[in-house]
Design a protein around this motif. Sequence first.
Motif, short mmCIF file in Angstrom:
data_model
loop_
_atom_site.label_atom_id
_atom_site.label_comp_id
_atom_site.label_asym_id
_atom_site.label_seq_id
_atom_site.Cartn_x
_atom_site.Cartn_y
_atom_site.Cartn_z
N ILE A 33 -2.25 4.24 2.31
CA ILE A 33 -1.21 3.63 1.47
C ILE A 33 -1.83 2.40 0.82
CG2 ILE A 33 1.06 2.54 1.37
CD1 ILE A 33 1.32 5.41 2.18
N LEU A 34 -1.79 2.35 -0.50
CA LEU A 34 -2.33 1.22 -1.25
C LEU A 34 -1.19 0.55 -2.00
CD1 LEU A 34 -5.28 0.05 -2.10
CD2 LEU A 34 -4.84 1.26 -4.25
N THR A 35 -0.91 -0.74 -1.73
CA THR A 35 0.04 -1.48 -2.56
C THR A 35 -0.68 -1.79 -3.87
OG1 THR A 35 -0.63 -3.62 -1.62
CG2 THR A 35 1.22 -2.50 -0.60
N THR A 36 -0.03 -1.55 -4.99
CA THR A 36 -0.71 -1.62 -6.28
C THR A 36 -0.15 -2.72 -7.18
OG1 THR A 36 0.75 0.12 -7.15
CG2 THR A 36 -1.36 0.81 -6.22
N PHE A 37 -0.95 -3.08 -8.19
CA PHE A 37 -0.59 -4.11 -9.15
C PHE A 37 -0.80 -3.58 -10.56
CE2 PHE A 37 -1.52 -6.26 -5.27
CZ PHE A 37 -0.65 -7.35 -5.21
N ASP A 38 0.07 -4.00 -11.49
CA ASP A 38 -0.13 -3.60 -12.88
C ASP A 38 -1.07 -4.57 -13.58
OD1 ASP A 38 1.34 -5.86 -13.59
OD2 ASP A 38 3.17 -4.74 -14.05
N ASP A 39 -1.31 -4.36 -14.87
CA ASP A 39 -2.28 -5.17 -15.60
C ASP A 39 -1.86 -6.62 -15.76
OD1 ASP A 39 -3.99 -3.03 -15.88
OD2 ASP A 39 -3.31 -2.49 -17.89
N SER A 40 -0.57 -6.91 -15.56
CA SER A 40 -0.11 -8.29 -15.67
C SER A 40 -0.33 -9.07 -14.38
CB SER A 40 1.37 -8.33 -16.05
OG SER A 40 2.18 -8.00 -14.93
N GLY A 41 -0.68 -8.36 -13.31
CA GLY A 41 -0.84 -9.00 -12.00
C GLY A 41 0.41 -8.91 -11.15
N SER A 42 1.44 -8.21 -11.63
CA SER A 42 2.68 -8.04 -10.87
C SER A 42 2.56 -6.87 -9.91
CB SER A 42 3.86 -7.79 -11.82
OG SER A 42 4.06 -8.88 -12.68
N GLU A 43 3.13 -7.02 -8.72
CA GLU A 43 3.13 -5.92 -7.77
C GLU A 43 3.90 -4.74 -8.36
OE1 GLU A 43 4.33 -5.07 -3.10
OE2 GLU A 43 4.00 -7.13 -3.78
N ASP A 44 3.35 -3.55 -8.19
CA ASP A 44 3.92 -2.38 -8.87
C ASP A 44 3.98 -1.19 -7.91
OD1 ASP A 44 5.04 -0.94 -10.94
OD2 ASP A 44 3.13 -0.42 -11.85
N GLY A 45 4.69 -1.39 -6.79
CA GLY A 45 4.91 -0.31 -5.85
C GLY A 45 3.67 0.03 -5.06
N ALA A 46 3.53 1.31 -4.71
CA ALA A 46 2.43 1.74 -3.87
C ALA A 46 2.07 3.18 -4.19
CB ALA A 46 2.81 1.59 -2.39
N VAL A 47 0.92 3.60 -3.65
CA VAL A 47 0.49 4.98 -3.82
C VAL A 47 -0.11 5.46 -2.51
CG1 VAL A 47 -1.77 4.27 -4.75
CG2 VAL A 47 -0.91 6.57 -5.21
N TYR A 48 0.24 6.70 -2.14
CA TYR A 48 -0.43 7.39 -1.04
C TYR A 48 -1.54 8.22 -1.66
CZ TYR A 48 -1.47 11.02 2.37
OH TYR A 48 -2.12 11.88 3.21
N LEU A 49 -2.77 8.04 -1.19
CA LEU A 49 -3.92 8.77 -1.71
C LEU A 49 -4.61 9.49 -0.56
CD1 LEU A 49 -5.27 5.83 -3.84
CD2 LEU A 49 -4.85 8.06 -4.85
N THR A 50 -4.90 10.76 -0.74
CA THR A 50 -5.69 11.46 0.26
C THR A 50 -7.16 11.12 0.06
OG1 THR A 50 -6.02 13.44 -1.09
CG2 THR A 50 -4.04 13.38 0.29
N PHE A 51 -7.93 11.19 1.14
CA PHE A 51 -9.36 10.91 1.03
C PHE A 51 -10.05 11.88 0.06
CE2 PHE A 51 -8.59 9.21 5.43
CZ PHE A 51 -8.76 7.88 5.09
N ALA A 52 -9.51 13.09 -0.05
CA ALA A 52 -10.14 14.12 -0.88
C ALA A 52 -10.17 13.74 -2.35
CB ALA A 52 -9.42 15.45 -0.70
N VAL A 53 -9.23 12.93 -2.83
CA VAL A 53 -9.19 12.59 -4.26
C VAL A 53 -9.87 11.27 -4.56
CG1 VAL A 53 -7.06 13.89 -4.60
CG2 VAL A 53 -6.94 11.42 -4.17
#
Length: 388
Positions: free
Chosen positions: A42-62
Amino acid sequence: MNSIMNDLQYALQRKALVNVYQANQDIVYTGYVDNVDDAGIILTTFDDSGSEDGAVYLTFAVIEFVEFESDDLDNMRYRIENASAEHFFTFGRLTTSFNMDRSLIRQVLESAMVDEATVMVLDTSNTQLQEGEVTRISAHDFDFQVFNKFHLDQHPLLTIDFKDVGLIEFEGKELTLQTAAMGYLQTLTPVKKVSVSSLTNIAAALHEAEKTQQLLSIKPVADEGMFFVGRVNTVNENSAIINLVDMTGQFGGYWLVKLTAIAKVTTQSDYLAVMKTYITLDKTLGVTAQPGINDERLFDGNDDLFQEVLSQATKFQRVIRIQLNDDDNVTGYISKFGGNEIIFHLIEQGTVVDKVGTLIDLSDIDEVAFDYMDAMLTEKQLRNQGEL
């Protein structure tokens, strides 16, 4: 694979800001590793403005590569600090908590189903990214009700195997807006797309939209795979300034474009109906533009708009993006403005400035984007560093 897992465990332990690159997708996620299990993160993500923008679940395969140090990450650290200091608003913060007793993918899907939240799923069996709602979960697969904002009549119910999931985006700004608006969006009647592509009809459509403030979708000649959404601020016989909106319906800056550089104008579509809903919701929430952005500028259609915009950009050394008619798209600032030419200083990798500059004829410029968030943040950072 072990190297990537070790890198992500290290990022989790050190609370390090990272860029995560995917093997078969152009999207790069910037953020902090929140959780790791034996299948993904699970990675908490940020948009280009530097604002927190939710999260993404990523499998190791991708995941192809994890980046810990780069100019881009340095710029993002600055933007994250700035977003906090300037109190940028966001409704895309991660609110779900995860534990290590159960698989992360199940927790993400179960939370989405319980909350009836919109998520975006990458199905690696067909490389499709789809938005929608999780309606059923079993031991090995789940049902996914697709919501296609471009074709409201297309809403298939898919069954996706866990093993075919590459990523799941959740709780970001656009997805949160879509979740909030879904009850209304599902009542929208699909409409026939209406577009014009001849120069005469494009000019007529823009003049009419200036009067009515109708929302438009506009495709430029330079890249017909791209399109802009917005309302006409000013239009004259050879050019127009558009007040853009971004994917969440918020103000996205100004776009000056020659009429001959427009390939198509769409006046009616399902996507425009969805964007109108987002804009209305943003107004209700009082979040139509980020702090520090002026979304109320007016221009005179009797002026030469390119002369006006470029001379002002020169006077105040504003960072702008220009599209040349040889297909080059460059970001930078102007140090000298002549009647028919400018000296343009290219900015690369966020803060690397060409001090010498390049001579560009005004006749070679088809588009100018200005007063948008990325340009304003780049300009602020350069001024802080004494580069401007």
